[in-house]
Design a protein around this motif. Structure first.
Motif, PDB file in Angstrom:
ATOM      1  N   ASN A   3      56.528 -31.241  43.120  1.00  0.00           N
ATOM      2  CA  ASN A   3      56.607 -30.011  43.887  1.00  0.00           C
ATOM      3  C   ASN A   3      57.337 -30.285  45.190  1.00  0.00           C
ATOM      4  O   ASN A   3      57.248 -31.377  45.743  1.00  0.00           O
ATOM      5  CB  ASN A   3      55.214 -29.459  44.180  1.00  0.00           C
ATOM      6  N   VAL A   5      58.878 -28.322  49.069  1.00  0.00           N
ATOM      7  CA  VAL A   5      58.860 -27.179  49.971  1.00  0.00           C
ATOM      8  C   VAL A   5      60.264 -26.573  50.002  1.00  0.00           C
ATOM      9  O   VAL A   5      61.243 -27.264  50.250  1.00  0.00           O
ATOM     10  CB  VAL A   5      58.419 -27.593  51.387  1.00  0.00           C
ATOM     11  N   GLN A   7      62.118 -23.184  51.713  1.00  0.00           N
ATOM     12  CA  GLN A   7      62.004 -22.054  52.627  1.00  0.00           C
ATOM     13  C   GLN A   7      60.547 -21.816  53.048  1.00  0.00           C
ATOM     14  O   GLN A   7      60.072 -20.692  53.067  1.00  0.00           O
ATOM     15  CB  GLN A   7      62.613 -20.804  51.996  1.00  0.00           C
ATOM     16  N   GLY A   8      59.840 -22.901  53.320  1.00  0.00           N
ATOM     17  CA  GLY A   8      58.484 -22.819  53.837  1.00  0.00           C
ATOM     18  C   GLY A   8      57.389 -22.656  52.802  1.00  0.00           C
ATOM     19  O   GLY A   8      56.222 -22.563  53.149  1.00  0.00           O
ATOM     20  N   ARG A   9      57.749 -22.619  51.512  1.00  0.00           N
ATOM     21  CA  ARG A   9      56.743 -22.467  50.454  1.00  0.00           C
ATOM     22  C   ARG A   9      56.822 -23.642  49.497  1.00  0.00           C
ATOM     23  O   ARG A   9      57.907 -24.111  49.156  1.00  0.00           O
ATOM     24  CB  ARG A   9      56.987 -21.178  49.656  1.00  0.00           C
ATOM     25  N   VAL A  11      56.970 -25.144  45.976  1.00  0.00           N
ATOM     26  CA  VAL A  11      57.376 -24.622  44.674  1.00  0.00           C
ATOM     27  C   VAL A  11      57.279 -25.702  43.602  1.00  0.00           C
ATOM     28  O   VAL A  11      57.482 -26.882  43.875  1.00  0.00           O
ATOM     29  CB  VAL A  11      58.820 -24.044  44.688  1.00  0.00           C
ATOM     30  N   LYS A  15      59.146 -22.735  39.208  1.00  0.00           N
ATOM     31  CA  LYS A  15      59.415 -21.730  40.231  1.00  0.00           C
ATOM     32  C   LYS A  15      60.788 -21.938  40.843  1.00  0.00           C
ATOM     33  O   LYS A  15      61.523 -20.978  41.112  1.00  0.00           O
ATOM     34  CB  LYS A  15      58.326 -21.745  41.307  1.00  0.00           C
TER      35      LYS A  15
END
Length: 73
Positions: A3, A5, A7-9, A11, A15
């Motif tokens: 996983n 990060v 744009q701040g999320r 994923v 995704k």
């Protein structure tokens, strides 16, 4: 599964592939560093291999900082 990060999320590979493709994909590989800079903002670019259909394999690229995305089609 790797996983990252974006744009701040946080994923998942699935995704990330969906962000590049614009719709859900069938199967993905792990996320990798693309060793290139974003042409829009200069941020770090990551890549993910995925299958948008049963007959196609695509490598998608996504900036971790801005909206830029591309693929190797």
């Amino acid at each position: 599964m790797s996983n990252r990060v974006v744009q701040g999320r946080m994923v998942t590979p699935a995704k990330l592939a969906e962000l590049v493709e614009g719709e859900p994909v069938l199967e993905t590989e792990d996320i990798a560093d693309a060793d290139r800079d974003c042409p829009d903002c200069g941020g770090d670019v990551i890549s993910v291999g995925y299958m948008p259909s049963v007959t196609e394999f695509v490598t998608g690229y996504k900036c971790q900082e801005c909206d830029w995305a591309d693929d190797d089609r």
